[in-house]
Design a protein around this motif. Structure first.
Motif, PDB file in Angstrom:
ATOM      1  N   ALA A  68       0.822  -1.210   0.000  1.00  0.00           N
ATOM      2  CA  ALA A  68       0.000   0.000   0.000  1.00  0.00           C
ATOM      3  C   ALA A  68       0.858   1.263   0.000  1.00  0.00           C
ATOM      4  CB  ALA A  68      -0.942   0.002   1.206  1.00  0.00           C
ATOM      5  N   VAL A  69       1.901   1.298   0.839  1.00  0.00           N
ATOM      6  CA  VAL A  69       2.728   2.510   0.879  1.00  0.00           C
ATOM      7  C   VAL A  69       3.565   2.640  -0.389  1.00  0.00           C
ATOM      8  CG1 VAL A  69       2.758   2.627   3.399  1.00  0.00           C
ATOM      9  CG2 VAL A  69       4.587   1.379   2.203  1.00  0.00           C
ATOM     10  N   ILE A  70       3.979   1.514  -0.962  1.00  0.00           N
ATOM     11  CA  ILE A  70       4.711   1.569  -2.228  1.00  0.00           C
ATOM     12  C   ILE A  70       3.798   2.070  -3.339  1.00  0.00           C
ATOM     13  CG2 ILE A  70       5.862   0.190  -4.007  1.00  0.00           C
ATOM     14  CD1 ILE A  70       6.939  -1.608  -1.780  1.00  0.00           C
ATOM     15  N   ALA A  71       2.562   1.545  -3.383  1.00  0.00           N
ATOM     16  CA  ALA A  71       1.592   1.983  -4.393  1.00  0.00           C
ATOM     17  C   ALA A  71       1.273   3.457  -4.241  1.00  0.00           C
ATOM     18  CB  ALA A  71       0.319   1.153  -4.277  1.00  0.00           C
ATOM     19  N   SER A  72       1.238   3.926  -3.010  1.00  0.00           N
ATOM     20  CA  SER A  72       0.878   5.309  -2.731  1.00  0.00           C
ATOM     21  C   SER A  72       2.029   6.284  -2.935  1.00  0.00           C
ATOM     22  CB  SER A  72       0.380   5.421  -1.288  1.00  0.00           C
ATOM     23  OG  SER A  72       0.218   6.768  -0.902  1.00  0.00           O
ATOM     24  N   GLU A  73       3.209   5.910  -2.434  1.00  0.00           N
ATOM     25  CA  GLU A  73       4.308   6.860  -2.337  1.00  0.00           C
ATOM     26  C   GLU A  73       5.392   6.705  -3.392  1.00  0.00           C
ATOM     27  OE1 GLU A  73       4.435   9.332   0.311  1.00  0.00           O
ATOM     28  OE2 GLU A  73       2.343   8.688   0.251  1.00  0.00           O
ATOM     29  N   ASP A  74       5.606   5.470  -3.902  1.00  0.00           N
ATOM     30  CA  ASP A  74       6.817   5.277  -4.710  1.00  0.00           C
ATOM     31  C   ASP A  74       6.742   3.946  -5.468  1.00  0.00           C
ATOM     32  OD1 ASP A  74       9.364   5.228  -5.738  1.00  0.00           O
ATOM     33  OD2 ASP A  74      10.390   5.153  -3.798  1.00  0.00           O
ATOM     34  N   GLN A  75       6.048   3.933  -6.581  1.00  0.00           N
ATOM     35  CA  GLN A  75       5.824   2.676  -7.297  1.00  0.00           C
ATOM     36  C   GLN A  75       7.074   2.149  -8.004  1.00  0.00           C
ATOM     37  OE1 GLN A  75       2.288   2.521  -9.701  1.00  0.00           O
ATOM     38  NE2 GLN A  75       0.991   3.408  -8.095  1.00  0.00           N
ATOM     39  N   HIS A  76       8.090   2.969  -8.139  1.00  0.00           N
ATOM     40  CA  HIS A  76       9.351   2.511  -8.727  1.00  0.00           C
ATOM     41  C   HIS A  76      10.401   2.189  -7.656  1.00  0.00           C
ATOM     42  CE1 HIS A  76       7.834   5.006 -12.299  1.00  0.00           C
ATOM     43  NE2 HIS A  76       7.704   3.732 -12.608  1.00  0.00           N
ATOM     44  N   PHE A  77       9.942   2.078  -6.407  1.00  0.00           N
ATOM     45  CA  PHE A  77      10.846   1.831  -5.286  1.00  0.00           C
ATOM     46  C   PHE A  77      11.788   0.647  -5.486  1.00  0.00           C
ATOM     47  CE2 PHE A  77      11.309  -0.361  -1.070  1.00  0.00           C
ATOM     48  CZ  PHE A  77      12.270   0.486  -0.540  1.00  0.00           C
ATOM     49  N   ARG A 216      -3.688  -3.753  -6.579  1.00  0.00           N
ATOM     50  CA  ARG A 216      -4.047  -4.877  -7.455  1.00  0.00           C
ATOM     51  C   ARG A 216      -3.278  -4.812  -8.770  1.00  0.00           C
ATOM     52  NH1 ARG A 216      -9.310  -3.400  -5.813  1.00  0.00           N
ATOM     53  NH2 ARG A 216      -9.673  -2.480  -7.879  1.00  0.00           N
ATOM     54  N   ASN A 217      -3.171  -3.608  -9.330  1.00  0.00           N
ATOM     55  CA  ASN A 217      -2.478  -3.449 -10.607  1.00  0.00           C
ATOM     56  C   ASN A 217      -0.998  -3.838 -10.514  1.00  0.00           C
ATOM     57  OD1 ASN A 217      -4.807  -2.507 -11.794  1.00  0.00           O
ATOM     58  ND2 ASN A 217      -4.296  -0.342 -11.523  1.00  0.00           N
ATOM     59  N   LEU A 218      -0.406  -3.573  -9.361  1.00  0.00           N
ATOM     60  CA  LEU A 218       1.009  -3.909  -9.167  1.00  0.00           C
ATOM     61  C   LEU A 218       1.222  -5.404  -8.920  1.00  0.00           C
ATOM     62  CD1 LEU A 218       2.206  -0.906  -6.936  1.00  0.00           C
ATOM     63  CD2 LEU A 218       2.704  -1.294  -9.354  1.00  0.00           C
ATOM     64  N   GLY A 219       0.152  -6.109  -8.596  1.00  0.00           N
ATOM     65  CA  GLY A 219       0.273  -7.544  -8.365  1.00  0.00           C
ATOM     66  C   GLY A 219       0.248  -7.941  -6.910  1.00  0.00           C
ATOM     67  N   ASN A 220      -0.161  -6.985  -6.035  1.00  0.00           N
ATOM     68  CA  ASN A 220      -0.233  -7.245  -4.596  1.00  0.00           C
ATOM     69  C   ASN A 220       1.067  -7.873  -4.074  1.00  0.00           C
ATOM     70  OD1 ASN A 220      -2.837  -6.198  -3.984  1.00  0.00           O
ATOM     71  ND2 ASN A 220      -3.741  -7.935  -5.067  1.00  0.00           N
ATOM     72  N   ASN A 221       0.977  -8.986  -3.356  1.00  0.00           N
ATOM     73  CA  ASN A 221       2.153  -9.555  -2.684  1.00  0.00           C
ATOM     74  C   ASN A 221       3.263  -9.959  -3.645  1.00  0.00           C
ATOM     75  OD1 ASN A 221       0.421  -9.221  -0.569  1.00  0.00           O
ATOM     76  ND2 ASN A 221       0.291 -11.369   0.004  1.00  0.00           N
TER      77      ASN A 221
END
Length: 228
Positions: A68-77, A216-221
């Protein structure tokens, strides 16, 4: 006399640089003994407000809040080296044409700021933040960066770290957070002292829904495997 002052100043700067590198390196294994500089600053400004913080290792924290925090703050983390240059360019373009300032700080940059620096905005602080960001990315694993981020992030007045936030808002441990709860907690991160995950405004609700969809788009876990 001027030459002597310059020599002393030079030695002092080099000493501070070496000290900062050592402090960053040691935190690869040692948790911050006093929390973070943000916690210290908040305590000084609001000394009568009790602070809640309970450290949790990364494997004791729900995957839902991690994604959730990666999706929110930094998707290229998982793939960048501390700076998301595409996000920086987009933020610069946006800020030139808007009165509302948009940031582009990565999770690593936020860790550098919260743990080592003061929260005010200035080019000097931003430069020092970049210095720490480079060494954090060099010395720490992505898992360690995320662990420090989740344990030191502010989630409300006197509430620091995901375990304290989970217990305070949802009466559960950070290991038990659902995807919905995680998306609400991630949604308030831009303004945690004004926004609430349990009485969310329409803006927070919309942001939480967007984060949930991004998870969900990122693939969750499965997305978290990229951190290894």
């Amino acid at each position: 006399m001027l030459k002597r002052i310059l020599i002393i100043t030079k030695k002092g700067i080099i000493g501070l640089m070496l000290l900062s590198i050592f402090a960053t390196l040691i935190m690869r294994w040692v948790n911050p003994p006093f929390g973070s500089m943000l916690m210290i600053e908040r305590k000084i400004m609001h000394w009568n407000t009790p602070q809640q913080r309970i450290w949790k290792d990364l494997d004791e924290i729900s995957d839902n809040i991690k994604i959730a925090v990666i999706a929110s703050e930094d998707q290229h983390f998982p793939t960048h080296w501390g700076f998301d240059f595409k996000a920086i360019r987009l933020a610069l373009d946006h800020n030139q044409n808007s009165k509302k300032i948009k940031g582009a700080s990565t999770i690593t940059q936020q860790v550098a700021k919260n743990i080592f620096l003061w929260p005010s905005r200035s080019w000097i602080r931003k430069g020092i933040e970049s210095w720490f960001t480079l060494w954090i990315e060099l010395f720490w694993s992505k898992q360690r960066i995320l662990e420090l981020y989740l344990n030191c992030a502010e989630w409300g007045e006197g509430i620091f770290g995901i375990e304290a936030a989970s217990q305070h808002y949802f009466n559960v441990s950070a290991s038990q957070l659902t995807s919905q709860q995680a998306s609400l907690l991630a949604a308030v991160l831009p303004n945690p002292r004004r926004w609430s995950p349990i009485t969310p405004s329409e803006r927070v609700q919309k942001r939480a829904k967007w984060i949930h969809a991004q998870m969900r788009n990122l693939g969750n876990n499965n997305y978290l495997k990229k951190l290894k």
